[in-house]
Design a protein around this motif. Structure first.
Motif, mmCIF file in Angstrom:
data_model
loop_
_atom_site.group_PDB
_atom_site.id
_atom_site.type_symbol
_atom_site.label_atom_id
_atom_site.label_comp_id
_atom_site.label_asym_id
_atom_site.label_seq_id
_atom_site.Cartn_x
_atom_site.Cartn_y
_atom_site.Cartn_z
ATOM 1 N N LYS A 38 0.834 -1.208 0.000
ATOM 2 C CA LYS A 38 0.000 0.000 0.000
ATOM 3 C C LYS A 38 0.867 1.257 0.000
ATOM 4 O O LYS A 38 0.569 2.222 -0.685
ATOM 5 C CB LYS A 38 -0.927 0.036 1.218
ATOM 6 C CG LYS A 38 -2.068 -0.913 1.146
ATOM 7 C CD LYS A 38 -2.951 -0.747 2.364
ATOM 8 C CE LYS A 38 -4.064 -1.756 2.375
ATOM 9 N NZ LYS A 38 -4.913 -1.609 3.557
ATOM 10 N N ARG A 39 1.936 1.218 0.750
ATOM 11 C CA ARG A 39 2.845 2.366 0.832
ATOM 12 C C ARG A 39 3.475 2.645 -0.525
ATOM 13 O O ARG A 39 3.511 3.791 -0.983
ATOM 14 C CB ARG A 39 3.912 2.072 1.874
ATOM 15 C CG ARG A 39 4.885 3.186 2.100
ATOM 16 C CD ARG A 39 5.881 2.772 3.183
ATOM 17 N NE ARG A 39 6.863 3.790 3.391
ATOM 18 C CZ ARG A 39 6.722 4.803 4.228
ATOM 19 N NH1 ARG A 39 5.620 4.926 4.924
ATOM 20 N NH2 ARG A 39 7.678 5.705 4.360
ATOM 21 N N GLN A 40 3.959 1.618 -1.187
ATOM 22 C CA GLN A 40 4.565 1.777 -2.504
ATOM 23 C C GLN A 40 3.528 2.217 -3.536
ATOM 24 O O GLN A 40 3.806 3.065 -4.383
ATOM 25 C CB GLN A 40 5.227 0.486 -2.944
ATOM 26 C CG GLN A 40 6.428 0.132 -2.110
ATOM 27 C CD GLN A 40 6.976 -1.232 -2.453
ATOM 28 O OE1 GLN A 40 6.327 -2.012 -3.150
ATOM 29 N NE2 GLN A 40 8.166 -1.534 -1.969
ATOM 30 N N ALA A 41 2.335 1.635 -3.466
ATOM 31 C CA ALA A 41 1.282 1.993 -4.417
ATOM 32 C C ALA A 41 0.882 3.458 -4.266
ATOM 33 O O ALA A 41 0.743 4.172 -5.267
ATOM 34 C CB ALA A 41 0.066 1.089 -4.223
ATOM 35 N N PHE A 42 0.716 3.918 -3.032
ATOM 36 C CA PHE A 42 0.362 5.322 -2.813
ATOM 37 C C PHE A 42 1.499 6.248 -3.234
ATOM 38 O O PHE A 42 1.261 7.318 -3.789
ATOM 39 C CB PHE A 42 -0.005 5.584 -1.351
ATOM 40 C CG PHE A 42 -1.432 5.260 -1.027
ATOM 41 C CD1 PHE A 42 -2.468 5.948 -1.626
ATOM 42 C CD2 PHE A 42 -1.734 4.264 -0.116
ATOM 43 C CE1 PHE A 42 -3.783 5.649 -1.331
ATOM 44 C CE2 PHE A 42 -3.036 3.951 0.186
ATOM 45 C CZ PHE A 42 -4.067 4.643 -0.422
ATOM 46 N N GLY A 43 2.732 5.846 -2.980
ATOM 47 C CA GLY A 43 3.875 6.652 -3.392
ATOM 48 C C GLY A 43 3.944 6.803 -4.901
ATOM 49 O O GLY A 43 4.149 7.896 -5.420
ATOM 50 N N ILE A 44 3.747 5.713 -5.613
ATOM 51 C CA ILE A 44 3.754 5.761 -7.075
ATOM 52 C C ILE A 44 2.559 6.550 -7.593
ATOM 53 O O ILE A 44 2.678 7.326 -8.545
ATOM 54 C CB ILE A 44 3.794 4.334 -7.653
ATOM 55 C CG1 ILE A 44 5.151 3.706 -7.341
ATOM 56 C CG2 ILE A 44 3.528 4.333 -9.147
ATOM 57 C CD1 ILE A 44 5.239 2.229 -7.640
ATOM 58 N N LEU A 45 1.409 6.374 -6.952
ATOM 59 C CA LEU A 45 0.217 7.115 -7.354
ATOM 60 C C LEU A 45 0.433 8.621 -7.206
ATOM 61 O O LEU A 45 0.111 9.388 -8.122
ATOM 62 C CB LEU A 45 -0.990 6.667 -6.526
ATOM 63 C CG LEU A 45 -2.321 7.297 -6.865
ATOM 64 C CD1 LEU A 45 -2.788 6.805 -8.234
ATOM 65 C CD2 LEU A 45 -3.338 6.952 -5.814
#
Length: 69
Positions: A38-45
């Motif tokens: 989730k952290r990586q996904a939000f960062g990329i988003l």
């Protein structure tokens, strides 16, 4: 005058999105609240959204300059 305020606000949002994505992807800030995928996904988003807003701002400024001439 309002175009300058709009451009400033859009630029500020671009900077905030890019800074927040950096913090999510490369630091331990907020690790207790968001971690893992989730952290990586939000960062990329946030990174992609910041890039998208930067392109929109660039074309908005370019359009405003061509209308002035």
């Amino acid at each position: 005058m309002y175009k300058n305020v709009t451009n400033f606000a859009a630029g500020f949002m671009v900077i905030l999105c890019l800074i927040f994505s950096y913090y999510l992807l490369f630091t331990d800030v907020f690790i207790d609240k968001v971690s893992g995928f989730k952290r990586q996904a939000f960062g990329i988003l946030f990174l992609l959204y910041g890039i998208y807003r930067a392109f929109r701002l660039y074309y908005l400024i370019k359009k405003n300059k061509s209308e002035e001439n």
